[in-house]
Write a protein that holds these residues in place. Sequence first.
Motif, PDB file in Angstrom:
ATOM      1  N   THR A 115       1.586   3.378  -1.374  1.00  0.00           N
ATOM      2  CA  THR A 115       1.361   3.113  -2.789  1.00  0.00           C
ATOM      3  C   THR A 115       0.528   1.855  -2.963  1.00  0.00           C
ATOM      4  O   THR A 115       0.824   0.822  -2.367  1.00  0.00           O
ATOM      5  N   CYS A 116      -0.500   1.954  -3.767  1.00  0.00           N
ATOM      6  CA  CYS A 116      -1.314   0.787  -4.093  1.00  0.00           C
ATOM      7  C   CYS A 116      -0.472  -0.190  -4.899  1.00  0.00           C
ATOM      8  O   CYS A 116       0.095   0.178  -5.932  1.00  0.00           O
ATOM      9  N   ARG A 117      -0.399  -1.426  -4.441  1.00  0.00           N
ATOM     10  CA  ARG A 117       0.416  -2.419  -5.127  1.00  0.00           C
ATOM     11  C   ARG A 117      -0.256  -2.947  -6.381  1.00  0.00           C
ATOM     12  O   ARG A 117       0.347  -3.691  -7.154  1.00  0.00           O
ATOM     13  N   SER A 118      -1.492  -2.570  -6.551  1.00  0.00           N
ATOM     14  CA  SER A 118      -2.218  -3.032  -7.720  1.00  0.00           C
ATOM     15  C   SER A 118      -2.084  -2.051  -8.885  1.00  0.00           C
ATOM     16  O   SER A 118      -1.691  -2.431  -9.976  1.00  0.00           O
ATOM     17  N   CYS A 119      -2.384  -0.788  -8.636  1.00  0.00           N
ATOM     18  CA  CYS A 119      -2.387   0.183  -9.731  1.00  0.00           C
ATOM     19  C   CYS A 119      -1.280   1.223  -9.607  1.00  0.00           C
ATOM     20  O   CYS A 119      -1.039   1.989 -10.519  1.00  0.00           O
ATOM     21  N   GLY A 120      -0.617   1.264  -8.449  1.00  0.00           N
ATOM     22  CA  GLY A 120       0.495   2.188  -8.283  1.00  0.00           C
ATOM     23  C   GLY A 120       0.090   3.595  -7.860  1.00  0.00           C
ATOM     24  O   GLY A 120       0.934   4.461  -7.695  1.00  0.00           O
ATOM     25  N   ARG A 121      -1.176   3.808  -7.668  1.00  0.00           N
ATOM     26  CA  ARG A 121      -1.637   5.104  -7.225  1.00  0.00           C
ATOM     27  C   ARG A 121      -1.202   5.337  -5.781  1.00  0.00           C
ATOM     28  O   ARG A 121      -1.110   4.388  -4.998  1.00  0.00           O
ATOM     29  N   LYS A 122      -0.963   6.592  -5.463  1.00  0.00           N
ATOM     30  CA  LYS A 122      -0.543   6.900  -4.105  1.00  0.00           C
ATOM     31  C   LYS A 122      -1.657   7.600  -3.348  1.00  0.00           C
ATOM     32  O   LYS A 122      -2.433   8.353  -3.915  1.00  0.00           O
ATOM     33  N   CYS A 168      -3.541  -1.284  -0.820  1.00  0.00           N
ATOM     34  CA  CYS A 168      -4.342  -1.346  -2.033  1.00  0.00           C
ATOM     35  C   CYS A 168      -5.528  -0.399  -1.911  1.00  0.00           C
ATOM     36  O   CYS A 168      -6.060  -0.213  -0.822  1.00  0.00           O
ATOM     37  N   CYS A 169      -5.922   0.191  -3.021  1.00  0.00           N
ATOM     38  CA  CYS A 169      -7.096   1.054  -3.039  1.00  0.00           C
ATOM     39  C   CYS A 169      -8.319   0.268  -2.572  1.00  0.00           C
ATOM     40  O   CYS A 169      -8.416  -0.935  -2.784  1.00  0.00           O
ATOM     41  N   ASN A 170      -9.250   0.981  -2.015  1.00  0.00           N
ATOM     42  CA  ASN A 170     -10.501   0.361  -1.600  1.00  0.00           C
ATOM     43  C   ASN A 170     -11.466   0.314  -2.785  1.00  0.00           C
ATOM     44  O   ASN A 170     -12.515   0.925  -2.784  1.00  0.00           O
ATOM     45  N   THR A 224     -11.880  -3.383  -8.288  1.00  0.00           N
ATOM     46  CA  THR A 224     -11.001  -3.690  -9.413  1.00  0.00           C
ATOM     47  C   THR A 224      -9.555  -3.841  -8.949  1.00  0.00           C
ATOM     48  O   THR A 224      -8.849  -4.750  -9.357  1.00  0.00           O
ATOM     49  N   CYS A 225      -9.138  -2.938  -8.079  1.00  0.00           N
ATOM     50  CA  CYS A 225      -7.781  -2.993  -7.566  1.00  0.00           C
ATOM     51  C   CYS A 225      -7.577  -4.224  -6.687  1.00  0.00           C
ATOM     52  O   CYS A 225      -6.571  -4.905  -6.756  1.00  0.00           O
ATOM     53  N   ARG A 226      -8.539  -4.495  -5.852  1.00  0.00           N
ATOM     54  CA  ARG A 226      -8.418  -5.620  -4.922  1.00  0.00           C
ATOM     55  C   ARG A 226      -8.364  -6.941  -5.668  1.00  0.00           C
ATOM     56  O   ARG A 226      -7.601  -7.833  -5.318  1.00  0.00           O
TER      57      ARG A 226
HETATM   58 ZN   LIG Z   1      -5.149   0.817  -6.772  1.00  0.00          ZN
END
Ligand SMILES: [Zn+2]
Length: 68
Positions: free
Chosen positions: A10-17, A48-50, A53-55
């Motif tokens: 799970t991305c800790r930034s946006c919660g996307r899996k 975190c997503c690559n 914005t997420c980073r």
């Molecule tokens: Zn993300």
Amino acid sequence: MNKGHIPERTCRSCGRKGPRSVLLRFYVTEGRLIEDLQGTLPGRGIYCCNESTCRERLAKSKKVLKAG
Ligand SMILES: [Zn+2]
């Protein structure tokens, strides 16, 4: 059991899996977020997503940085 299932992170930034292969792994040391390029660095991994914005959001997250 569910053989062949790809473990998700799970991305800790946006919660996307997403599968581990598409998420970047980071770890926190001394309040700084370090990218774990090899996936071998100590400490708890943060995914975190690559995406910039997420980073960026992750890097500013006090909650995440405190955890290290
Ligand atoms: Zn993300």
